[in-house]
Design a protein around this motif. Structure first.
Motif: not given
Length: 441
Positions: A33, A36-37, A41, A52-53, A55-56, A59
């Motif tokens: 987590h 992830w940042k 993205k 990425a959007r 998957y998020e 998440l």
């Protein structure tokens, strides 16, 4: 995770022979987590078409499922989508695109590897390291030449470096600091992951690591640390009678020598050393050059990281090293800008000019070094002309004359050329800072 990485880095710096265990347990939900940042993205989706959007959106569920598979040792590396992107007018280079799940996991592994190995890397290694960018490498090389007694140099480039990394050597190098079989097996899975070509064929690589993978950058730096940097520091320096210095950014490097004989011996030994690790020099880009302030030949020059290095004379009559944008990179930059404005000219002018400002800032932040104003000013004037041409091709009617066009640039505060390097030679941001056993011939 920040605290854990800091502890790993401190331990690695204090004990150069310590081998880390239980790294695999760090691939948990909390750390994933956190990582992830750091995942891009906006990156292109991999073979599974999941962005990425996408998957998020779920998440926590995705990460929980990934960690469960890691615990059961049932995780499998996905295929890597290979795209060929333009490198120059006639050449293309391969770019590997892992799926988002693999990017996330590789980000976590890359941070662990960086914490372990960054303290081992030498100061002359600039590639793929935090606060060790290409412009810092270029300026450091300039400073070393200016203040040193160097008279010649060897400029070198490794042919197809990412495609020829030997997997067995890579794992042996990692084992110098890592004693965790599960963690190493995970990296091996990425090295041997199948590659999906654009024509639909699947290739299972025996050597190499996909350029573009998150973990590939740090693995490449580790590989060259053992294949080149350690050899240069522990062997080459001891056998040179004069002053020497190596500056490396990824697989591009320049070696400075005070004595011609030292340079010639290094030039002969370098291909043999790299061949031990399944690497080959690109001979058309590898040269032995005389480069000294005492040379009568004013045309002596070389290129490194987009800059041309040449001896010149200051206003006070002293010999100094001058940097200017290399002709090749200048043309490539203009070609990329032309292609961008040609394909995007139909968008709103406000949006185009906002993006233009970002592009110009990036260009000045890199090439805006002392004594290079003439080159960046020429780039700005050429960009201005190209922009004027393509904005007037948005329709059959001409949109602007020069007076209207200049007023438009002023209204949108288009960035003007400027030098972004400080007078003391530093950049505009702060910097942090196995012997093979073979005898140097």
């Amino acid at each position: 995770m920040q605290t854990s990485l800091r502890g790993i880095a401190n331990k690695a710096r204090k004990d150069k022979k310590y081998r880390f265990a239980n790294l695999y347990t760090m691939l948990n939900e909390m750390n994933l987590h956190y990582c992830w940042k750091f995942v891009n993205k906006k990156a292109v989706a991999g073979v599974d078409k999941v962005t990425a959007r996408d998957y998020e959106k779920n998440l926590p569920e995705h990460i929980s499922n990934l960690v469960e598979r890691l615990k059961r040792k049932s995780y499998r590396a996905n295929l890597v989508l290979r795209k060929w992107i333009p490198k120059s007018k006639d050449k293309k280079r391969p770019l590997g695109l892992p799926v988002i799940e693999d990017k996330l996991l590789q980000t976590c592994v890359a941070k662990i590897l960086e914490a372990i190995f960054d303290g081992d890397f030498f100061d002359f290694s600039f590639g793929y390291r935090q606060n060790h960018g290409p412009r810092q490498a270029a300026l450091t090389l300039k400073e070393k030449i200016h203040r040193g007694r160097f008279r010649c140099l060897v400029e070198a480039d490794i042919k197809g470096f990412f495609n020829n990394i030997d997997h067995d050597w890579m794992i042996k190098m990692l084992q110098q600091r890592i004693n965790d079989k599960a963690f190493l097996r995970l990296i091996t899975k990425w090295l041997k992951a199948g590659i999906l070509e654009e024509d639909g064929k699947i290739v299972h690589p025996i050597v190499g690591t996909p350029q573009g993978g998150v973990v590939s950058a740090v693995l490449a730096n580790i590989y060259l640390h053992y294949a080149l940097d350690l050899w240069f520091d522990k062997v080459v320096k001891k056998h040179c009678r004069g002053m020497v210095y190596l500056c490396r950014f990824a697989d591009d490097f320049v070696c400075l020598f005070e004595l011609q004989t030292d340079a010639e011996r290094f030039y002969e030994a370098l291909p043999k050393r790299l061949a031990m690790f399944n690497l080959e020099l690109s001979m058309e880009k590898t040269n032995l050059i005389s480069f000294s302030r005492f040379l009568e030949s004013a045309g002596s020059s070389f290129e490194f990281l987009g800059f041309e290095y040449r001896w010149g004379t200051s206003r006070k009559g002293k010999r100094i090293v001058l940097l200017r944008t290399s002709t090749k990179k200048f043309r490539q930059s203009l070609a990329r800008f032309t292609e961008w404005i040609r394909t995007n000219r139909s968008k709103r002018v406000r949006r185009l000019l906002k993006t233009l400002n970002s592009k110009l800032r990036g260009y000045y932040n890199y090439y805006g070094v002392i004594n290079n104003f003439k080159s960046i000013d020429k780039y700005y004037r050429m960009v201005r002309r190209i922009l004027f041409k393509w904005l007037n091709r948005r329709s059959q009617r001409k949109s602007f004359n020069w007076k209207q066009f200049d007023a438009l640039l002023i209204r949108h505060n288009i960035e003007k050329p400027r030098i972004t390097q400080r007078d003391n030679g530093q950049l505009n941001f702060a910097f942090n800072q196995a012997d093979s056993g073979s005898e140097y011939p």
